[in-house]
Design a protein around this motif. Structure first.
Motif, PDB file in Angstrom:
ATOM      1  N   UNK A 174       0.834  -1.208   0.000  1.00  0.00           N
ATOM      2  CA  UNK A 174       0.000   0.000   0.000  1.00  0.00           C
ATOM      3  C   UNK A 174       0.866   1.255   0.000  1.00  0.00           C
ATOM      4  N   UNK A 175       1.928   1.259   0.812  1.00  0.00           N
ATOM      5  CA  UNK A 175       2.827   2.409   0.838  1.00  0.00           C
ATOM      6  C   UNK A 175       3.522   2.624  -0.494  1.00  0.00           C
ATOM      7  N   UNK A 176       3.931   1.537  -1.136  1.00  0.00           N
ATOM      8  CA  UNK A 176       4.570   1.638  -2.452  1.00  0.00           C
ATOM      9  C   UNK A 176       3.618   2.249  -3.469  1.00  0.00           C
ATOM     10  N   UNK A 177       2.351   1.824  -3.417  1.00  0.00           N
ATOM     11  CA  UNK A 177       1.359   2.368  -4.348  1.00  0.00           C
ATOM     12  C   UNK A 177       1.122   3.851  -4.096  1.00  0.00           C
ATOM     13  N   UNK A 226       4.047  10.452  -6.400  1.00  0.00           N
ATOM     14  CA  UNK A 226       5.394  10.776  -6.877  1.00  0.00           C
ATOM     15  C   UNK A 226       6.252  11.378  -5.755  1.00  0.00           C
ATOM     16  N   UNK A 227       6.137  10.790  -4.576  1.00  0.00           N
ATOM     17  CA  UNK A 227       6.855  11.315  -3.419  1.00  0.00           C
ATOM     18  C   UNK A 227       7.116  10.182  -2.433  1.00  0.00           C
ATOM     19  N   UNK A 228       8.387   9.889  -2.115  1.00  0.00           N
ATOM     20  CA  UNK A 228       8.699   8.791  -1.197  1.00  0.00           C
ATOM     21  C   UNK A 228       8.445   9.107   0.267  1.00  0.00           C
ATOM     22  N   UNK A 229       7.891  10.284   0.568  1.00  0.00           N
ATOM     23  CA  UNK A 229       7.640  10.650   1.954  1.00  0.00           C
ATOM     24  C   UNK A 229       6.176  10.466   2.365  1.00  0.00           C
ATOM     25  N   UNK A 230       5.361   9.902   1.474  1.00  0.00           N
ATOM     26  CA  UNK A 230       3.974   9.661   1.837  1.00  0.00           C
ATOM     27  C   UNK A 230       3.802   8.197   2.237  1.00  0.00           C
ATOM     28  N   UNK A 231       2.688   7.911   2.911  1.00  0.00           N
ATOM     29  CA  UNK A 231       2.419   6.570   3.405  1.00  0.00           C
ATOM     30  C   UNK A 231       0.917   6.342   3.402  1.00  0.00           C
ATOM     31  N   UNK A 232       0.449   5.130   3.728  1.00  0.00           N
ATOM     32  CA  UNK A 232      -0.999   4.878   3.737  1.00  0.00           C
ATOM     33  C   UNK A 232      -1.778   5.770   4.693  1.00  0.00           C
ATOM     34  N   UNK A 284      -5.228   0.332  -2.519  1.00  0.00           N
ATOM     35  CA  UNK A 284      -4.302   0.517  -1.398  1.00  0.00           C
ATOM     36  C   UNK A 284      -5.049   0.779  -0.095  1.00  0.00           C
ATOM     37  N   UNK A 285      -6.152   1.509  -0.189  1.00  0.00           N
ATOM     38  CA  UNK A 285      -6.949   1.809   1.002  1.00  0.00           C
ATOM     39  C   UNK A 285      -7.639   0.557   1.529  1.00  0.00           C
ATOM     40  N   UNK A 286      -8.205  -0.239   0.637  1.00  0.00           N
ATOM     41  CA  UNK A 286      -8.855  -1.483   1.033  1.00  0.00           C
ATOM     42  C   UNK A 286      -7.872  -2.415   1.724  1.00  0.00           C
ATOM     43  N   UNK A 287      -6.670  -2.503   1.176  1.00  0.00           N
ATOM     44  CA  UNK A 287      -5.635  -3.357   1.760  1.00  0.00           C
ATOM     45  C   UNK A 287      -5.229  -2.862   3.145  1.00  0.00           C
ATOM     46  N   UNK A 288      -5.025  -1.556   3.266  1.00  0.00           N
ATOM     47  CA  UNK A 288      -4.626  -0.989   4.560  1.00  0.00           C
ATOM     48  C   UNK A 288      -5.718  -1.174   5.598  1.00  0.00           C
ATOM     49  N   UNK A 289      -6.961  -0.918   5.230  1.00  0.00           N
ATOM     50  CA  UNK A 289      -8.068  -1.062   6.169  1.00  0.00           C
ATOM     51  C   UNK A 289      -8.210  -2.499   6.644  1.00  0.00           C
ATOM     52  N   UNK A 304      -0.314   0.207  13.138  1.00  0.00           N
ATOM     53  CA  UNK A 304       1.128  -0.015  13.102  1.00  0.00           C
ATOM     54  C   UNK A 304       1.702   0.956  12.082  1.00  0.00           C
ATOM     55  N   UNK A 305       2.233   2.048  12.564  1.00  0.00           N
ATOM     56  CA  UNK A 305       2.677   3.117  11.675  1.00  0.00           C
ATOM     57  C   UNK A 305       4.061   2.899  11.108  1.00  0.00           C
ATOM     58  N   UNK A 306       4.385   3.696  10.092  1.00  0.00           N
ATOM     59  CA  UNK A 306       5.716   3.838   9.515  1.00  0.00           C
ATOM     60  C   UNK A 306       6.152   2.698   8.605  1.00  0.00           C
ATOM     61  N   UNK A 307       5.495   1.549   8.655  1.00  0.00           N
ATOM     62  CA  UNK A 307       5.895   0.443   7.777  1.00  0.00           C
ATOM     63  C   UNK A 307       5.710   0.846   6.313  1.00  0.00           C
TER      64      UNK A 307
END
Length: 334
Positions: free
Chosen positions: A78-81, A87-93, A246-251, A260-263
């Motif tokens: 999900x984070x990779x997606x 277009x930014x490696x600083x975002x996360x789910x 990605x949202x469905x997977x994270x939820x 569980x943050x930061x992964x």
């Protein structure tokens, strides 16, 4: 090293880490015991539940390792997606308020004294509700950049849901409910059983399918929108499809593991160091890296101290310094 070799190496490390995790803990299990118990199971002789070792192995360790593999892989994918879409490696789910929405749903269920299953359902529904609200607000916003509208809406909705969590914590019973709420928000795998993981797998598989089938289009989303459209990609629909998946997977995983943050921030960036930004190879590498990361972290969480450390605390200790390093180095550059 070729990409195939990297994948095989990560798979081997994941298997090794899982085997070590089976052996160690508050109740150590010898390799001979594991071989004997698994041999009996493969021979269809059944599991000896009168043995403490077998109970720990089959009822606690194996489901927990399976949960770590599934949760770590899902959060990393999900984070990779998300990082590819924005277009930014600083975002996360967390950027679209998924964790805050799931947290509010779970906290509300705990406050109302619902069962564990209902709590998981509330968490799952809360995560989907948060992202639906974010997307609706972004769609109605009069701005030229959909990405900017999504980020700003995610920050606002996430803050609103976080306020709701704080309100329920104040209203909850400090002797019973508050501790359950606190431990759920810190995240962990200590209460997950095999049935919980199997219940989340269909949703994770459903969400993973479009990411795998359309993974080549993620590479095109790394270009500016006009360039991607010139290559024949419907940018808006493709981005929405990836966001929903990605949202469905994270939820699905947050509903069973807590927050569980930061992964989803740390692991995709490490995977990108290994493979580069090509989403076709980055997807499986992120999946294996996330599974390996959470198996190792969860093993440390239950072995480094006499009392088990909530998993979200350890991932934050790793993720926050990593985030600050990226920020200082200029995380807005691919």
């Amino acid at each position: 090293m070729s990409n195939r070799s990297r994948i095989l190496l990560l798979l081997g490390l994941l298997i090794l880490a899982s085997l070590v995790s089976l052996l160690v803990g508050q109740h150590d299990i010898s390799p001979a015991t594991i071989v004997r118990s698994m041999g009996r199971s493969l021979a269809d002789l059944g599991v000896d539940m009168s043995s403490g070792d077998d109970v720990v192995l089959w009822k606690i360790r194996l489901p927990r390792i399976l949960a770590a593999v599934v949760v770590g892989a899902a959060l990393s994918v999900a984070g990779t997606a998300y990082q590819g879409m924005f277009r930014n490696p600083l975002v996360s789910p967390d950027i679209l308020g998924v964790s805050a929405g799931a947290g509010l749903g779970a906290v509300l269920a705990i406050y109302l004294d619902f069962s564990v299953r209902v709590t998981q359902l509330f968490a799952f529904s809360g995560g989907l509700l948060a992202v639906t609200l974010v997307c609706a607000v972004a769609w109605c916003a009069r701005t030229r950049s959909l990405i900017l509208a999504l980020v700003l809406s995610g920050v606002a909705v996430g803050s609103l849901f976080a306020s709701g969590i704080s309100l329920i914590k104040i209203l909850s019973d400090p002797h019973s409910q508050l501790s359950s709420i606190t431990f759920w928000l810190l995240g962990g795998l200590n209460t997950i059983g095999a049935d919980d993981v199997l219940g989340a797998l269909p949703w994770i598989t459903l969400a993973l399918a479009p990411l795998v089938l359309l993974r080549w289009r993620m590479n095109l989303l790394s270009f500016e929108d006009d360039e991607a459209r010139a290559m024949g990609v419907d940018v808006t629909r493709t981005r929405i499809a990836f966001i929903v998946a990605a949202t469905l997977m994270t939820s699905a995983v947050v509903a069973i593991s807590g927050v569980i943050g930061w992964v989803g921030l740390v692991v995709p960036h490490m995977a990108r160091f290994l493979t580069g930004p090509d989403f076709r190879i980055l997807l499986p590498v992120s999946m294996l890296s996330g599974a390996l990361f959470l198996v190792v972290t969860d093993t440390a969480a239950r072995t480094v101290a006499p009392v088990e450390i909530p998993l979200g605390i350890l991932t934050a200790f790793i993720g926050v310094p990593f985030f600050l390093v990226l920020l200082v180095r200029g995380g807005d550059r691919r």
